[in-house]
Design an enzyme around this catalytic site. Structure first.
Site, PDB file in Angstrom:
ATOM      1  N   GLY A 121      43.361  19.858  -5.847  1.00 45.82           N
ATOM      2  CA  GLY A 121      43.136  21.222  -5.377  1.00 45.82           C
ATOM      3  C   GLY A 121      42.813  22.220  -6.478  1.00 45.82           C
ATOM      4  N   ALA A 122      42.360  21.743  -7.631  1.00 47.86           N
ATOM      5  CA  ALA A 122      42.052  22.647  -8.743  1.00 47.86           C
ATOM      6  C   ALA A 122      40.559  22.955  -8.812  1.00 47.86           C
ATOM      7  CB  ALA A 122      42.517  22.040 -10.059  1.00 47.86           C
ATOM      8  N   GLU A 159      34.976  14.020   4.866  1.00 47.11           N
ATOM      9  CA  GLU A 159      35.577  15.365   4.774  1.00 47.11           C
ATOM     10  C   GLU A 159      35.341  16.137   6.068  1.00 47.11           C
ATOM     11  OE1 GLU A 159      36.750  17.158   1.738  1.00 47.11           O
ATOM     12  OE2 GLU A 159      36.372  15.611   0.231  1.00 47.11           O
ATOM     13  N   ASP A 171      29.832  17.320  -4.421  1.00 44.05           N
ATOM     14  CA  ASP A 171      31.004  16.674  -5.017  1.00 44.05           C
ATOM     15  C   ASP A 171      30.890  15.151  -4.984  1.00 44.05           C
ATOM     16  OD1 ASP A 171      31.762  19.272  -5.091  1.00 44.05           O
ATOM     17  OD2 ASP A 171      33.437  19.073  -3.698  1.00 44.05           O
TER      18      ASP A 171
HETATM   19  P1  ADP Z   1      40.170  18.961  -4.485  1.00 47.80           P
HETATM   20  O1  ADP Z   1      39.562  20.288  -4.794  1.00 47.80           O
HETATM   21  O2  ADP Z   1      40.951  18.433  -5.646  1.00 47.80           O
HETATM   22  O3  ADP Z   1      39.205  17.990  -3.922  1.00 47.80           O
HETATM   23  P2  ADP Z   1      41.224  18.806  -1.837  1.00 47.80           P
HETATM   24  O4  ADP Z   1      42.225  19.641  -1.121  1.00 47.80           O
HETATM   25  O5  ADP Z   1      39.849  18.742  -1.298  1.00 47.80           O
HETATM   26  O6  ADP Z   1      41.262  19.273  -3.359  1.00 47.80           O
HETATM   27  O7  ADP Z   1      41.742  17.312  -1.889  1.00 47.80           O
HETATM   28  C1  ADP Z   1      43.045  17.018  -2.282  1.00 47.80           C
HETATM   29  C2  ADP Z   1      43.622  15.940  -1.370  1.00 47.80           C
HETATM   30  O8  ADP Z   1      43.025  14.666  -1.716  1.00 47.80           O
HETATM   31  C3  ADP Z   1      45.096  15.750  -1.568  1.00 47.80           C
HETATM   32  O9  ADP Z   1      45.841  16.616  -0.731  1.00 47.80           O
HETATM   33  C4  ADP Z   1      45.292  14.294  -1.170  1.00 47.80           C
HETATM   34  O10 ADP Z   1      45.337  14.149   0.222  1.00 47.80           O
HETATM   35  C5  ADP Z   1      44.000  13.652  -1.675  1.00 47.80           C
HETATM   36  N1  ADP Z   1      44.176  13.153  -3.057  1.00 47.80           N
HETATM   37  C6  ADP Z   1      43.499  13.546  -4.153  1.00 47.80           C
HETATM   38  N2  ADP Z   1      43.939  12.888  -5.253  1.00 47.80           N
HETATM   39  C7  ADP Z   1      44.919  12.068  -4.847  1.00 47.80           C
HETATM   40  C8  ADP Z   1      45.767  11.136  -5.507  1.00 47.80           C
HETATM   41  N3  ADP Z   1      45.725  10.946  -6.832  1.00 47.80           N
HETATM   42  N4  ADP Z   1      46.656  10.454  -4.756  1.00 47.80           N
HETATM   43  C9  ADP Z   1      46.736  10.658  -3.419  1.00 47.80           C
HETATM   44  N5  ADP Z   1      45.967  11.511  -2.753  1.00 47.80           N
HETATM   45  C10 ADP Z   1      45.067  12.224  -3.440  1.00 47.80           C
HETATM   46 MG    MG Z   2      38.050  18.378  -2.197  1.00 49.28          MG
END
Ligand code: ADP
Ligand code: MG
Length: 379
Positions: A121-122, A159, A171
């Site tokens: 989420g960064a 997504e 992405d």
């Molecule tokens: P981002 O901007 O990083 O893509 P998102 O909210 O779109 O943020 O995605 C984050 C989600 O992806 C997390 O809440 C989780 O469900 C999944 N996710 C991402 N990385 C991991 C990880 N290392 N292990 C488990 N789930 C992950």
């Molecule tokens: Mg994302």
């Protein structure tokens, strides 16, 4: 210290008493080209040295059994539409399976363990790294022959259809097509893309995560889109892409002052992307940096998608002599991306972290990134 790859392999053996094949896919940055995608313009992403690693192996059954090492959670599900798992991370895996099946490919159940180091989420797209790692792995493990572009579309559709995120293609595209030492200019109108060298010797890329997310009332994102659509229509165009400042100035009297500024940003951003392309071909990172600052100003003053914290980080960068700095992503929070000379780096990061913390009560996170390869099998 054990690598992520070692840790997933250890867990895989413990859970499934055998070994599988390891795949990885990457998170991404976008150097320049913001709010351009829905205007039919360019984005300019690259894959980074942070990603998701997954070990997988067919299990002879119909179910997917998958363990998230970072969350310490296990999920097992079938691959029919009604089998959607409850955990949100598992829905990404389920969605990728479903989208591949929907495109007419058949494959069996498999076991998997995964983990990663893309901050969640960064704005570095951990979700695309997750989708791409699984999509690439399933495609390779079962020799399905899905094209890399279709794999990216599969991640995007995941997504949209299983995670409730209405994202563009950038992405997943970057996560899969990324190449070390290269950024990619993706044309969001034609989906054509071109690699540009990015080997900033003597400079580093660093992100500062403000860790704020401002939810603004009245859906500011949609309002920006509507402004762009109105001006494009006034210019007799489908998209603002390709419009010139002269064209815009010719209709200035017929549009609102706000719409004018929105369109001015978008038209300027297209130009800046092209300027960055030329600069990269010459290895001229000073010009790249200047364009990044200009983008920030455009997003702040014309597009009005910045916020106090991001402007503060941008001012800090300018003050410390950072070569380029801007908001990365849609705005209203998240990270700044900074192109920093090696000798400026320690001063800048120390000073920005300390003074931001003193002012806002929490320290921004610092993410160093190196432009790296995208999806692949890890031997
Ligand atoms: P981002 O901007 O990083 O893509 P998102 O909210 O779109 O943020 O995605 C984050 C989600 O992806 C997390 O809440 C989780 O469900 C999944 N996710 C991402 N990385 C991991 C990880 N290392 N292990 C488990 N789930 C992950
Ligand atoms: Mg994302």
């Amino acid at each position: 210290m054990m690598t992520i790859r070692d840790r997933i392999s250890e867990k895989f053996k413990e859970l499934f008493s055998c070994s599988g094949t390891v795949y990885m896919s990457a998170g991404r940055i976008n150097l320049i080209g913001e709010h351009t995608d829905y205007n039919g313009g360019f984005v300019f992403p690259g894959a980074i040295d942070k990603g998701i690693w997954v070990e997988m192996k067919p299990n002879g059954g119909k179910n997917v059994r998958v363990y998230s090492l970072d969350f310490g959670e296990y999920s097992e599900f079938g691959m029919n539409e009604e089998d959607a798992p409850f955990r949100s991370w598992a829905r990404y895996v389920f969605g990728v399976c479903r989208e591949i099946i929907k495109r007419g490919y058949a494959f069996g159940g498999f076991d998997a363990v995964f983990a990663g180091d893309v901050p969640l989420g960064a704005g570095l797209s951990s979700s695309a790294a997750l989708e791409s790692a699984f999509g690439f792995g399933i495609n390779d493990m079962y020799s399905l022959g899905i094209s890399m572009f279709d794999l990216a579309l599969t991640g995007q559709a995941t997504e949209h259809n299983y995670c409730g995120v209405n994202c563009g293609i950038m992405d997943q595209f970057a996560s899969i097509f990324g190449k070390a030492g290269n950024l990619m200019r993706l044309d969001c109108m034609t989906l054509e893309y071109e690699y540009y060298p990015f080997k900033p010797r003597g400079y580093r890329l660093v992100l500062l995560d403000s860790a704020v997310k401002h939810e603004l009332v009245g859906s500011p994102y949609n309002k920006r889109r509507e402004s762009c659509e109105r001006v494009a229509a006034r210019l007799g165009r489908k998209f603002l892409r390709g419009a010139s400042m002269d064209e815009l100035d010719a209709v200035k009297a017929d549009i609102s002052e706000e719409d004018y500024r929105r369109a001015r940003y978008v038209i300027g951003e297209e130009k800046r992307v092209l300027t960055v392309c030329d600069a990269l071909n010459r290895g001229d990172y000073e010009t790249v940096g200047r364009m990044m600052y200009e983008t920030h100003r455009g997003m702040r003053d014309d597009y009005e998608v910045s916020c106090e914290e991001l402007d503060y980080l941008n001012d800090m960068a300018a003050e410390c002599g950072v070569t380029g700095s801007r908001i990365m992503g849609g705005g209203f929070g998240g990270c700044t991306i900074n192109l920093v000379k090696d000798n400026v780096y320690p001063v800048f990061t120390d000073k920005a972290v300390a003074s931001f913390e003193a002012r806002y009560g929490h320290a921004p996170k610092v993410y160093d990134v190196v432009i790296s390869d995208g999806a692949r099998r890890v031997e």
